[in-house]
Design a protein around this motif. Sequence first.
Motif, mmCIF file in Angstrom:
data_model
loop_
_atom_site.group_PDB
_atom_site.id
_atom_site.type_symbol
_atom_site.label_atom_id
_atom_site.label_comp_id
_atom_site.label_asym_id
_atom_site.label_seq_id
_atom_site.Cartn_x
_atom_site.Cartn_y
_atom_site.Cartn_z
ATOM 1 N N TYR A 239 4.109 -9.773 -3.468
ATOM 2 C CA TYR A 239 2.794 -9.724 -2.807
ATOM 3 C C TYR A 239 2.043 -10.875 -3.336
ATOM 4 O O TYR A 239 1.426 -11.130 -4.267
ATOM 5 N N ARG A 240 1.650 -11.452 -1.967
ATOM 6 C CA ARG A 240 1.043 -13.028 -2.077
ATOM 7 C C ARG A 240 -0.072 -13.146 -1.156
ATOM 8 O O ARG A 240 0.011 -13.572 0.084
ATOM 9 N N PRO A 241 -1.234 -12.120 -1.309
ATOM 10 C CA PRO A 241 -2.273 -12.215 -0.292
ATOM 11 C C PRO A 241 -3.073 -13.537 -0.148
ATOM 12 O O PRO A 241 -3.495 -13.917 0.947
ATOM 13 N N ASP A 242 -2.773 -14.525 -1.030
ATOM 14 C CA ASP A 242 -3.416 -15.916 -0.796
ATOM 15 C C ASP A 242 -2.672 -16.435 0.032
ATOM 16 O O ASP A 242 -3.274 -17.289 1.107
ATOM 17 N N THR B 236 2.169 -5.981 0.856
ATOM 18 C CA THR B 236 2.225 -7.044 1.809
ATOM 19 C C THR B 236 1.994 -6.485 3.219
ATOM 20 O O THR B 236 1.356 -7.186 4.029
ATOM 21 N N LYS B 237 2.822 -5.401 3.708
ATOM 22 C CA LYS B 237 2.786 -4.984 5.075
ATOM 23 C C LYS B 237 1.154 -4.618 5.625
ATOM 24 O O LYS B 237 0.666 -4.736 6.401
ATOM 25 N N ARG B 238 0.675 -3.922 4.487
ATOM 26 C CA ARG B 238 -0.779 -3.388 4.758
ATOM 27 C C ARG B 238 -1.715 -4.747 4.815
ATOM 28 O O ARG B 238 -2.749 -4.830 5.583
ATOM 29 N N HIS B 239 -1.412 -5.636 4.041
ATOM 30 C CA HIS B 239 -2.448 -6.930 4.304
ATOM 31 C C HIS B 239 -2.105 -7.423 5.359
ATOM 32 O O HIS B 239 -3.182 -7.929 6.212
#
Length: 78
Positions: free
Chosen positions: A69-72, A20-23
């Motif tokens: 983790y929700r990249p969307d 999550t933090k990387r994204h």
Amino acid sequence: MNETTVTVYSKPACVQCTATKRHLDGKGLVYRDVDMTENSAALEYVTDDLGYAQAPVVVVDDHNHWSGYRPDLIDKLT
């Protein structure tokens, strides 16, 4: 453009927290990282007030939040 306030409630050695933090970093988004293992008030907020049992918990402007983790959803912030 309005400044969005993003807080990531995380814990150490959490793969989804790191992703999550990387994204967020990759999107150039500024966020505050709160370690729930060192902040009992944050843990209580996430579990009791928001009802989550899984890290990370991402809170956007105090009204939009999710767990995991929700990249969307991260992509929608940009």
